[in-house]
Scaffold this motif. Structure first.
Motif, PDB file in Angstrom:
ATOM      1  N   ARG A  25       0.820  -1.223   0.000  1.00 18.77           N
ATOM      2  CA  ARG A  25       0.000   0.000   0.000  1.00 18.77           C
ATOM      3  C   ARG A  25       0.847   1.263   0.000  1.00 18.77           C
ATOM      4  NH1 ARG A  25      -3.392  -2.484   3.665  1.00 18.77           N
ATOM      5  NH2 ARG A  25      -2.401  -1.350   5.357  1.00 18.77           N
ATOM      6  N   VAL A  26       1.930   1.258   0.765  1.00 15.58           N
ATOM      7  CA  VAL A  26       2.701   2.498   0.885  1.00 15.58           C
ATOM      8  C   VAL A  26       3.601   2.755  -0.325  1.00 15.58           C
ATOM      9  CG1 VAL A  26       2.736   2.405   3.392  1.00 15.58           C
ATOM     10  CG2 VAL A  26       4.632   1.434   2.109  1.00 15.58           C
ATOM     11  N   ALA A  27       3.814   1.752  -1.169  1.00 17.09           N
ATOM     12  CA  ALA A  27       4.726   1.932  -2.294  1.00 17.09           C
ATOM     13  C   ALA A  27       4.222   3.027  -3.221  1.00 17.09           C
ATOM     14  CB  ALA A  27       4.861   0.623  -3.055  1.00 17.09           C
ATOM     15  N   PRO A  28       5.130   3.897  -3.707  1.00 15.75           N
ATOM     16  CA  PRO A  28       4.704   4.935  -4.646  1.00 15.75           C
ATOM     17  C   PRO A  28       4.076   4.274  -5.866  1.00 15.75           C
ATOM     18  CG  PRO A  28       6.979   5.273  -3.967  1.00 15.75           C
ATOM     19  CD  PRO A  28       6.554   3.969  -3.408  1.00 15.75           C
ATOM     20  N   GLU A  29       3.202   4.985  -6.523  1.00 14.52           N
ATOM     21  CA  GLU A  29       2.505   4.448  -7.679  1.00 14.52           C
ATOM     22  C   GLU A  29       3.522   3.946  -8.708  1.00 14.52           C
ATOM     23  OE1 GLU A  29      -1.132   6.001 -10.384  1.00 14.52           O
ATOM     24  OE2 GLU A  29      -0.352   7.321  -8.829  1.00 14.52           O
ATOM     25  N   SER A  30       3.183   2.889  -9.367  1.00 16.74           N
ATOM     26  CA  SER A  30       4.013   2.258 -10.397  1.00 16.74           C
ATOM     27  C   SER A  30       5.231   1.513  -9.824  1.00 16.74           C
ATOM     28  CB  SER A  30       4.454   3.248 -11.480  1.00 16.74           C
ATOM     29  OG  SER A  30       5.497   4.051 -10.993  1.00 16.74           O
ATOM     30  N   TYR A  31       5.388   1.555  -8.528  1.00 20.92           N
ATOM     31  CA  TYR A  31       6.370   0.666  -7.902  1.00 20.92           C
ATOM     32  C   TYR A  31       5.656  -0.656  -7.657  1.00 20.92           C
ATOM     33  CZ  TYR A  31      10.045   4.066  -6.774  1.00 20.92           C
ATOM     34  OH  TYR A  31      11.061   4.962  -6.832  1.00 20.92           O
ATOM     35  N   ALA A 173      10.551   4.640   1.993  1.00 21.99           N
ATOM     36  CA  ALA A 173      10.642   4.656   3.462  1.00 21.99           C
ATOM     37  C   ALA A 173       9.885   5.841   4.056  1.00 21.99           C
ATOM     38  CB  ALA A 173      12.109   4.688   3.890  1.00 21.99           C
ATOM     39  N   ASN A 174       9.891   6.952   3.333  1.00 19.24           N
ATOM     40  CA  ASN A 174       9.189   8.145   3.815  1.00 19.24           C
ATOM     41  C   ASN A 174       7.701   7.902   4.000  1.00 19.24           C
ATOM     42  OD1 ASN A 174      11.430   9.696   3.905  1.00 19.24           O
ATOM     43  ND2 ASN A 174      11.110  10.659   1.904  1.00 19.24           N
ATOM     44  N   ARG A 175       7.185   6.927   3.303  1.00 15.86           N
ATOM     45  CA  ARG A 175       5.744   6.708   3.338  1.00 15.86           C
ATOM     46  C   ARG A 175       5.323   5.659   4.349  1.00 15.86           C
ATOM     47  NH1 ARG A 175       4.408   7.984  -2.755  1.00 15.86           N
ATOM     48  NH2 ARG A 175       2.420   6.979  -2.336  1.00 15.86           N
ATOM     49  N   LEU A 176       6.292   5.100   5.044  1.00 14.62           N
ATOM     50  CA  LEU A 176       5.959   4.066   6.028  1.00 14.62           C
ATOM     51  C   LEU A 176       5.385   4.687   7.302  1.00 14.62           C
ATOM     52  CD1 LEU A 176       9.127   1.813   5.673  1.00 14.62           C
ATOM     53  CD2 LEU A 176       6.769   1.144   5.128  1.00 14.62           C
TER      54      LEU A 176
END
Ligand SMILES: Nc1ncnc2c1ncn2[C@@H]1O[C@H](COP(=O)(O)OP(=O)(O)OP(=O)(O)O)[C@@H](O)[C@H]1O
Ligand SMILES: [Mg+2]
Lengths: 510, 246
Positions: A25-31, A173-176
């Protein structure tokens, strides 16, 4: 925000529990996130009673029967060994197969034993994080950790960026969610273990019913210490670690002190009976403990002795001590498995059970506690003031005993006073006591060494004579040093501020 | 550490395909390998899904050591790193021209990685320039993919002449047949004549294969995605032969 400042792995323990999908879920889009297999393992950490492994900057853990000894993060080295048989009991260095692991462990814990922590269950699933180009930028682990059976799982993540991709991984990591960062996985797992203090206290804090008087308070003190003794019993019998015997003995001494200091409460008849029971025990525990102190101090002695004395004679001497200890321990064990010992315990159990029957007095708790503390403080100040560098050794021993009485009283009744103030009083006393305690240790050692020296001289064992004389000289030297330091320590202890402190605490004139 | 270049004056002969696959095979053998993409087009970087450098590292290769190290990236495959192409390599010749010992800059800078890698593979752009001269100096082995045609023969002779001119050891050169199509008569004839003429031909031959063509879609080394392909076997054969050269 989880900052990624090095290329090493990031070890994150999330504040809240999360499900595995969070990693995606936290992965940036297209990752994308790619999952691999899940593995589970059971881990235990090991350390001595008083955390010697940790203090040495190491960590010891087992995964099934594989033991790993590893220094703190950033330091080199790792020792691994596999153990046959069940590792569910305390282990000494000599329980491990001979080799570098055992040597290293022995250097850290010497003759002591390590004990296992509760088992930690860990399930880890490997995954990769891929960027827009489908390039792997990090390998990672998703961990579910059960530090305590099946209850209260925690979740954690380990992120290892591929070389050249730390910057890109930072975006992920910033999005965790909020997490604590740890230096190593072991350290993180260890942080999840229940604090050991919660399980065992050699000096449990006592709380009293202030209005019920001193008699039930004394009973509570004795009961608690008796319980501490029993908690250490198995450790003593199995000889897991010298600390068990130490705590066992100290609990016994506290019981004796409580009985003799807090009076008159009990009928002298039963009191006598209880004290005698403990004395009998002391006859067996004392010699073993004295030898333990010696064996544990081996390295200190080695350092204090000039090289030429720390050779074969020194070695032989310690080997003899170890043999002696074995013999004394056998005697102790025989006693502790005898009917006689069962009767000692019975005496105490009965005494505590039929407590009410033996009471002859029940003074007000707070008043009596304050009076006792004041009395013993005054006594200590007075006696201590009479001592100087030239005083006889016996005077110092007497003072040590006086100081110990005050210390026990402060600890018994600490819950009646403000915690920070009582802690300060104990700290000040302890500094003074340390000097007296060390002094006593050297005296005891000199006595023992002289006994050994006598035998060695008779046997005309020149090498032993040489070593023992050197050791005696060292002890004398250290003892004199302590005597010299005494005056300064006494002054610090008896200063106005401390007097005021006692006044504040226990009232009245000092 | 050994430096192995994939070089040819001709374009489109299979330099990149070979560099990608044999560097992968070396890594698979457990040897620490670095693939240096010297072609500003960045094809080998593309195969590993690594974006080329944005040109800030104009002098990456000239500055050497730390600067190179900072730009190295780990591929998805164990033991294999890549130094991605840099758009700025287009100007490399001009920059090199102004430096001292200009034909040995690459050699000097790659020597900083002696301890870090067992093999460095160079995927080279197709021409003869100062960059190529640097490549020749730096390399221990120069592998030359050779499509079995007469035209290739001519270009190869030019290369030999150039080596003579710059007094470079021709012993470093190892041609091998690439994109071989057995059903073509010309290919068959060339394969028969050439090795006798030029004794240094390797025995391995890479067949023309649609699996290799598809590498561009799959963006991964062929042995990783098509372990049983005949082309994979050919690359494995090639790598076995190359690692025996000393
Ligand atoms: N063995 C082969 N069979 C079929 N196609 C191949 C083979 N080798 C290479 N190709 C294809 O030929 C084209 C050129 O190959 P490659 O990029 O490897 O050559 P190159 O010498 O590096 O070219 P350049 O000089 O442009 O860098 C690519 O499209 C590649 O997929
Ligand atoms: Mg190319």
């Amino acid at each position: 925000m989880n900052k990624m400042n090095t290329n090493g792995p990031r070890i994150l323990l999330f504040k809240k529990e999360h499900d595995k999908n969070m990693a995606e879920r936290v992965a940036p889009e297209s990752y994308t996130v790619k999952w691999f297999q899940t593995e589970s393992s059971k881990l235990m950490f090991w350390d001595t009673f008083d955390g010697l492994v940790k203090k040495a900057g190491f960590s010891l853990y087992s995964n099934n029967r594989i033991f790993t000894l590893r220094p703190r993060q950033g330091e080199e080295g790792e020792w691994v060994v596999s153990l046959r048989g069940e590792p569910g009991r305390p282990l000494k260095a000599t329980d491990f197969p001979e080799g570098s692991f055992r040597k290293k462990l022995a250097a850290i814990i010497s003759v002591r034993a390590v004990m296992p922590s509760p088992e930690i269950l860990r399930e880890s699933s490997a995954f990769s994080i891929l960027n827009t180009d489908g390039k792997t930028i990090a390998r990672a682990l998703w961990m579910v950790i059960y530090p305590d059976g099946r209850k209260n799982p925690r979740t954690a993540m380990v992120l290892q960026p591929l070389r050249g991709y730390a910057g890109e991984l930072q975006k992920y990591a910033n999005r965790l969610p909020r997490a604590e960062a740890h230096a190593t996985v072991e350290e993180m797992l260890k942080s999840l273990l229940p604090a050991t203090e919660a399980v065992y206290h050699s000096r449990p804090r006592l709380s009293f019913d202030v209005n019920a008087g001193m008699a039930p308070a004394l009973r509570h003190i004795l009961e608690t210490q008796f319980h501490v003794m029993l908690q250490n019993e198995q450790g003593v019998l199995e000889d897991w670690d010298t600390e068990f015997l130490h705590d066992y003995r100290v609990a016994g001494r506290r019981m004796r002190s409580a009985l003799s200091l807090i009076k008159p409460i009990l009928h002298p008849g039963i009191k006598q009976e209880l004290v005698l029971a403990l004395k009998k025990l002391g006859r067996y525990t004392g010699p073993v403990r004295d030898l333990d102190v010696y064996l544990l101090a081996r390295r200190d002695f080695e350092k204090m002795l000039p090289g030429e004395f720390a050779g074969r004679g020194f070695d032989l001497f310690f080997r003899r001590l170890a043999l002696d200890r074995k013999k004394r321990f056998r005697e102790l064990k025989a006693f502790m498995t005898s009917q006689e010992y069962a009767r000692v315990k019975e005496t105490w159990r009965d005494g505590l059970k039929s407590w009410q029957k033996h009471l002859i007095n029940n003074p007000a708790l707070e008043e009596m506690a304050a009076a006792l503390l004041k009395k013993h403080f005054r006594k200590l100040i007075k006696a201590g003031g009479k001592l100087s560098r030239s005083s006889a050794d016996e005077r110092f021993h007497d003072l040590r005993i006086e100081a110990k009485k005050l210390r026990y009283l402060l600890e018994f009744f600490s819950s009646l006073y403000r915690e920070d103030i009582i802690r300060d009083a104990i700290r000040r006393l302890k500094m003074f006591q340390d000097n007296l305690g060390a002094f006593n240790d050297y005296s005891v050692q000199i006595d023992m060494l002289e006994k050994f020296l006598g035998t060695a001289e008779k046997k005309k064992d020149q090498e032993q004579v040489k070593t023992l004389s050197a050791l005696i000289a060292v002890c004398h030297r250290e003892k004199e040093k302590l005597k010299k330091e005494y005056a300064g320590l006494y002054k610090a202890f008896a200063d106005e501020k401390n007097q005021l402190l006692y006044h504040q605490l226990f009232g009245g004139n000092l | 550490m050994k430096i192995i270049a994939l070089y040819s004056m001709k374009g489109g002969v299979g330099k990149t395909a070979s560099a990608v696959n044999i560097s992968y095979l070396a890594a698979r053998d457990g040897r620490r390998s670095l693939l240096v993409d010297l072609d500003p087009q960045g094809s080998s970087s593309f195969y590993f899904r690594v974006r080329p450098g944005g040109g800030h590292g104009t002098k990456t290769l000239l500055k050497g050591g730390k600067k190179i190290s900072k730009n190295i990236r780990e591929t998805d495959f164990e033991n294999l790193d890549i130094l991605p192409a840099d758009i700025s390599y287009r100007n490399l010749d001009l920059i090199l021209d102004g430096t001292e010992k200009r034909e040995k800059v690459l050699q000097k800078n790659l020597s900083a990685f002696k301890k870090e890698y067992d093999y460095i593979f160079l995927d080279c752009p197709p021409n003869i320039t100062l960059v190529s001269e640097n490549i020749f100096h730096a390399s221990d082995i120069i592998l030359v993919p050779f499509i079995p045609t007469t035209l290739s023969w001519l270009t190869y002779d030019k290369l030999l002449a150039f080596f003579r001119e710059i007094e470079m050891k021709r012993r470093k050169l190892f041609p091998f047949f690439s994109m071989v199509e057995r059903r073509k008569k010309l290919h068959r004839e060339m394969i028969e004549i050439l090795p006798a003429e030029k004794k240094r031909f390797l025995k391995s031959m890479i067949p023309y294969s649609s699996d290799v063509e598809r590498m561009g879609l799959e963006r991964a080394p062929l042995p990783a995605t098509h372990p049983a392909s005949p082309a994979t076997r050919a690359f494995e054969h090639l790598w076995r032969e190359v690692k025996e050269i000393d």
